[in-house]
Design an enzyme around this catalytic site. Structure first.
Site, PDB file in Angstrom:
ATOM      1  N   THR B  96       2.431  -6.140   0.356  1.00  0.00           N
ATOM      2  CA  THR B  96       3.006  -7.473   0.211  1.00  0.00           C
ATOM      3  C   THR B  96       4.281  -7.356  -0.607  1.00  0.00           C
ATOM      4  O   THR B  96       4.234  -7.198  -1.823  1.00  0.00           O
ATOM      5  CB  THR B  96       2.002  -8.409  -0.491  1.00  0.00           C
ATOM      6  OG1 THR B  96       0.801  -8.427   0.266  1.00  0.00           O
ATOM      7  CG2 THR B  96       2.551  -9.822  -0.583  1.00  0.00           C
ATOM      8  N   LYS B 172       2.870 -13.507   5.302  1.00  0.00           N
ATOM      9  CA  LYS B 172       1.887 -13.026   4.323  1.00  0.00           C
ATOM     10  C   LYS B 172       1.973 -13.838   3.020  1.00  0.00           C
ATOM     11  O   LYS B 172       0.955 -14.263   2.458  1.00  0.00           O
ATOM     12  CB  LYS B 172       2.136 -11.539   4.046  1.00  0.00           C
ATOM     13  CG  LYS B 172       1.398 -10.957   2.856  1.00  0.00           C
ATOM     14  CD  LYS B 172      -0.123 -10.987   3.018  1.00  0.00           C
ATOM     15  CE  LYS B 172      -0.814 -10.477   1.751  1.00  0.00           C
ATOM     16  NZ  LYS B 172      -2.257 -10.728   1.750  1.00  0.00           N
ATOM     17  N   LYS B 240       3.142 -12.415  -8.908  1.00  0.00           N
ATOM     18  CA  LYS B 240       4.293 -11.754  -8.272  1.00  0.00           C
ATOM     19  C   LYS B 240       4.502 -12.307  -6.857  1.00  0.00           C
ATOM     20  O   LYS B 240       5.630 -12.611  -6.452  1.00  0.00           O
ATOM     21  CB  LYS B 240       4.021 -10.240  -8.202  1.00  0.00           C
ATOM     22  CG  LYS B 240       5.111  -9.407  -7.589  1.00  0.00           C
ATOM     23  CD  LYS B 240       4.546  -8.099  -6.997  1.00  0.00           C
ATOM     24  CE  LYS B 240       3.754  -8.369  -5.702  1.00  0.00           C
ATOM     25  NZ  LYS B 240       3.308  -7.186  -4.974  1.00  0.00           N
TER      26      LYS B 240
END
Lengths: 298, 298, 298, 298
Positions: B96, B172, B240
């Site tokens: 990711t 995603k 994040k």
């Protein structure tokens, strides 16, 4: 079989009353606008002229109405259902109303030696018609036990939340808040995709068939993408529910940031003229904030 | 069968590499901390000393790493995977990461006559181990077609999002945002119930078995109620991802109020010392704001 | 008197450099687009062809530029100001930039035996021209002491914030956030008045002459009501500053809900085409959300 | 000189009534708890036993009470002020109440051939005592003209907002919202400074003496930094006002994101036990979210 008074024959009430008739109950109906009653009369219901008369002689009285004020006016007063109810009879209050009105009416019923059972439902009109509603209920345990067969005749499942008459209302409001949050999430993700040149259909198609493979996400992904905002459930009514939920949150000192946002989204939607759209039109706010034309197909 | 370099053997990578071995691929692995490699060697993988060596001679190189900076350092430089790749080989970037790093690396690969295929996954380690991952992918169509059998060996489904190398990353990040929103909703509803004297177990139990009867809501209802915040997926990593999603939103001029809230929730969680908890610990913020003790069981 | 290199002659820089000339400093100027230099040459400044040449022989080098990237490119490289600076000279960095770039350049300067003094300003071009700027400054104490007379020649007041080169940038970003919040408040109150049939002029007129009798509220009440959004300070630049402030907030784990809102407001304003308006046009978002036409005078 | 009935002698009312006495009015006072009356009696006021008696024979009746419900109960009923008022007398309603109660009472007064003039005030008790209040007023123009000398005897300035009895209430609520927003901004900036190792005293000291050089910012900077949360104005009362403002916003379809935030901030403050603190304690929420101990001095 018991006799049931049924007050409030909107899109939901009609299906619910029909299922009671099909289950063998005697049903005496009242509706403010009489023309809604015809289909039920043909199925064996009896028409009555006032809420009081609908309640007279009944073992149960069901109300399915649009808000607190209507519920109060239909319950109290000379022609109200309370005036007709016999001792020990049960008022099943199935509308989406505030916990406060449920607690107030519950006390009034207790003084009349009748019972108030809170019993709001989840489901759309077609689910009401096909006995697929979900019921959340709370109130006096003995009354709940007596009401259960009646609830079963209208639903696919019943969930109990204790003695507080307001509890089941809070559960119902929580559920509507969750659905509104689902709409907002879908609106944000669809907009992010569109603004980045990615097909929103492809993105929501994947996510609602994999990690969010559940009917709610699939149904509203479809509506958000097709922008088919025929109600359904009107935004002005959904906004009323968000306000009720916020009132509960304020009274119980529970900050709920997502709730504040969906409430404000609907407020803006109403300000912009979408009060009569389906509540899923709240997904349009994300488009508008991002500078996209409201319509995806213009 | 083709040869695959696999770089990054954390909890996810180990299961993914095992499935490639099981499918018959030759797998040459590289990991910064060598002890993670042992189980894979026993299944037939070959150990290599640098990313470059893992890529040397391989038809595909897979990276499964923690962030943009690690991906960049593993890809470029004298010992980077790019230095080892042969012409026409494909880099499957499955972490990711940001769409920007994917677009940059995609261009660099093109200049090297190699390919970059964006290919992040949804799923937890046990899903990686049992080939139950979902893959979203984007990039050069011919490279996507070649990569498909490799992706199939690690997943239960693959979804394509066009030629933009960044597109699959955005999908995603959108999915992770949706999951975080689900956690926040559950935290708010559970808190509202608790502050109103209603069993949160009963409320989330009903809602996640009726209108939100889907695994995501059931799983996180359970975690939120039991407060079992062993990671899973650490809040600092989820944060994040929310930051990456917000960066995409800012660059594309897409205001996303729910995203802003979950980002700020995690920020507050980290400020309060929960960076190493599972990301579902963001549900604690609703409790704290409402004046409840963080622990339900203290 | 000392010699000063001045790089960046926009609307602010021109007034500041003029004041330095008026104070008796020798000023050697550099600007990317040379036509801006003419008025200063007529006042006695010397033109130079590169940042390096502007810095050559100077005791101080002042930069007044639009963002981090320009500051970095003007400072470093073969033609950068650093290449021209003599030992012990001081770089006064007066733009609104990130604390991170200040910290990085501060270290680079230290290795060159030169100094970096952070020194951003509050004030509009007419305040720059009339020496009415406010300066916040931080960095090496000895360098600050040396820089003070130069700062005094351009301002009506100087405030010191310690040795951290980033500190003064954070103060400047905080101030801009406060101004943006003032604009948002005024926009919400004006909209509430208008939607309730009350004169916004009367409401803001009262409040900005009584409990908020300060120039900031008076100035922006006037702008918000007249919708005079000629920049001033462009929304796209203000948005950059809000993003820098948010980055500081995220890095330091400081959730700031008002900051998130004004950042998202500007993001929406940019999405809707107002990037080139004055930043006070963020007040339009409140009107739009309330379903009012953007223009009060259409 | 005219005779004035004065009902509600809290910290504010006492100073206001004293100024009326000083101006030469005959003042007949009523307060629920009689001990508050003593200082005024010594200045020449007459005590009365009910609101009705305070209003009897008076040209003006002033109410200074804590909320809508008290105002309503003091106005209506057998012992209410309305029962005592003579034809043409004027009720000056000076509390912070909802626009709706003002509109309702205005109509009731009209039927009684008396007048209701909305007349809330800005200012703290010491400003009430020194005739430094600001008054916003609305209602019937003829009644406003008659009330003006009485208002002047208690204030340093009067601002009129038309015939709608609710208008002045909305202005008052808007002002309180602006003050709360000021507190939130200061809390966020002070926290950002502290978390970045910068003196909050230095930061707020600069900003409130330069670009925000106005008494409101100076006063609350000082309170926020010293954390001197002795009320002042209690958070639970300020929260009531934010709720009234939000009700106005909801009814008029005006989304106000800053208002939503300060409302939720106070809600959280109350949930955490700060209802009896000064409302500026809402600034603590920013500290808490950032993981700082609530007290700066512990």
């Amino acid at each position: 079989m018991a006799t049931i008074g049924f007050i409030g024959l909107g899109a939901m009430g009609e299906g619910m009353a029909s299922n009671l008739l099909a289950a063998g109950y005697a049903v005496q109906v009242y509706n403010r606008s009489a023309e809604k009653i015809a289909p039920l009369l043909s199925k064996g219901a009896n028409a009555t002229a006032t809420p009081k008369l609908a309640a007279t002689g009944a073992d149960f009285v069901i109300t399915m109405l649009s808000n607190d004020a209507v519920l109060e006016s239909v319950t109290l007063g000379d022609d109200g259902l309370l005036a007709g109810m016999k001792e020990g009879a049960i008022h099943l209050s199935m509308s989406t109303v505030s916990p406060d009105i449920s607690r107030q009416l519950s006390e009034i019923h207790a003084r009349h030696k009748t019972h108030y059972v809170t019993s709001p439902v989840f489901g759309r009109p077609e689910m009401a018609a096909t006995k697929k509603l979900w019921i959340c209920t709370s109130g006096n345990p003995a009354a709940l036990a007596k009401a259960k067969p009646v609830q079963e005749a209208m639903s696919q499942g019943i969930f109990e939340f204790g003695e507080d008459a307001g509890a089941a209302n809070i559960v119902k409001l929580s559920g509507n808040f969750m659905i509104a949050s689902c709409m907002e999430v879908l609106g944000e993700v669809a907009t992010l995709a569109e603004k980045n040149g990615i097909s929103p259909e492809a993105v929501l198609g994947m996510l609602s068939s994999t990690i969010f493979a559940c009917p709610m996400y699939q149904r509203y992904s479809d509506i958000v993408l097709k922008q088919d905002f025929e109600p359904g459930f009107k935004m002005e009514l959904a906004f009323k529910d968000m306000n009720l939920a916020q009132t509960v949150a304020l009274k119980s000192a529970t900050p709920m940031p997502f709730l504040s946002i969906v409430q404000q989204r609907m407020l803006s939607g109403i300000a912009e003229g979408r009060a009569q759209n389906d509540w899923s039109a709240l997904s349009l706010s994300a488009r508008r904030d991002a500078g996209l034309p409201l319509s995806r197909f213009a």
